[in-house]
Design an enzyme around this catalytic site. Structure first.
Site, PDB file in Angstrom:
ATOM      1  N   SER A 191       0.627  -1.002  -0.145  1.00  0.00           N
ATOM      2  CA  SER A 191      -0.069  -0.279  -0.063  1.00  0.00           C
ATOM      3  C   SER A 191       0.703   0.959  -0.371  1.00  0.00           C
ATOM      4  CB  SER A 191      -1.029  -0.200   0.999  1.00  0.00           C
ATOM      5  OG  SER A 191      -1.721   1.334   1.633  1.00  0.00           O
ATOM      6  N   ASP A 192       0.291   2.251  -0.481  1.00  0.00           N
ATOM      7  CA  ASP A 192       1.263   3.727  -0.600  1.00  0.00           C
ATOM      8  C   ASP A 192       0.122   4.397  -0.117  1.00  0.00           C
ATOM      9  OD1 ASP A 192       3.591   4.935  -0.976  1.00  0.00           O
ATOM     10  OD2 ASP A 192       2.537   5.832  -1.642  1.00  0.00           O
TER      11      ASP A 192
END
Length: 199
Positions: free
Chosen positions: A73-74
């Site tokens: 995730s970012d």
């Protein structure tokens, strides 16, 4: 610290304690395997494309080290089309908070899960409105230590909550992981939810 391999049902390709806590809140036990990738935005790369690319790259990199489904995730804070990353120092953090003060901005969080169903992904955009922040508040907030490793220089789930007038969208996505979309992706990959709750 990693979760025990006997209880983990997912590999988290991130060192973020916030993402681990969010996953724990829906009963998903993880093994933590941070990956090291280049997080430099590409030339003319939009924020949505940028966060989605990093989420995929993290999930792909983590899959090389784990037999479990892998989540990457970012999160990016975006104001006037500019991606605001983690602050380099006090001055940088103060400049970002001045930019966000009294204004609306967007927080984009992408999540990718590599597993039996292939690479599944989602990207969520939340609108955040900050009240005006005084200079002495900016200075005092930096002194707490909280902004140092946060995108945009603030943590909505922490002390900076007092700066947030309202949000439109997913609160958990601003913290670091959109739980509704994440749960959907995990279910499609066969990752059980709630398996550690109530024990």
């Amino acid at each position: 610290m990693s979760a025990s391999s006997t209880t983990a049902v997912l590999c988290l390709a991130s060192a973020s304690p916030r993402r681990r806590e969010l996953l724990a809140s829906i009963g998903v036990e993880v093994e933590v395997r941070p990956v090291d990738i280049d997080e430099t935005p590409g030339d003319a790369e939009s924020a949505a494309v940028y966060v989605a690319r990093l989420a995929r790259q993290k999930a792909s990199a983590g899959a090389r080290f784990s037999s479990l489904p892998v989540l990457g995730s970012d999160t990016a804070v975006v104001c006037d089309g500019v991606i605001l990353g983690k602050p380099d120092d006090r001055q940088h953090a103060a400049a970002m908070l001045r930019t966000l003060s009294g204004r609306r901005h967007r927080v984009m969080t992408a999540v990718a899960v590599s597993g039996p169903a292939g690479m599944l992904e989602a990207c969520v955009t939340t609108e955040v409105v900050m009240r005006d922040i005084a200079e002495h508040e900016i200075a005092a907030y930096w002194d707490t230590g909280e902004p140092a490793d946060k995108a945009g220089g603030y943590a909505i789930q922490g002390l900076a909550a007092v700066f947030i007038e309202r949000i439109e969208g997913s609160h958990s996505a601003v913290v670091g992981l959109p739980l509704f979309e994440t749960a959907t992706l995990l279910t499609r990959q066969g990752v059980p939810l709630w398996n550690r709750l109530g024990r």
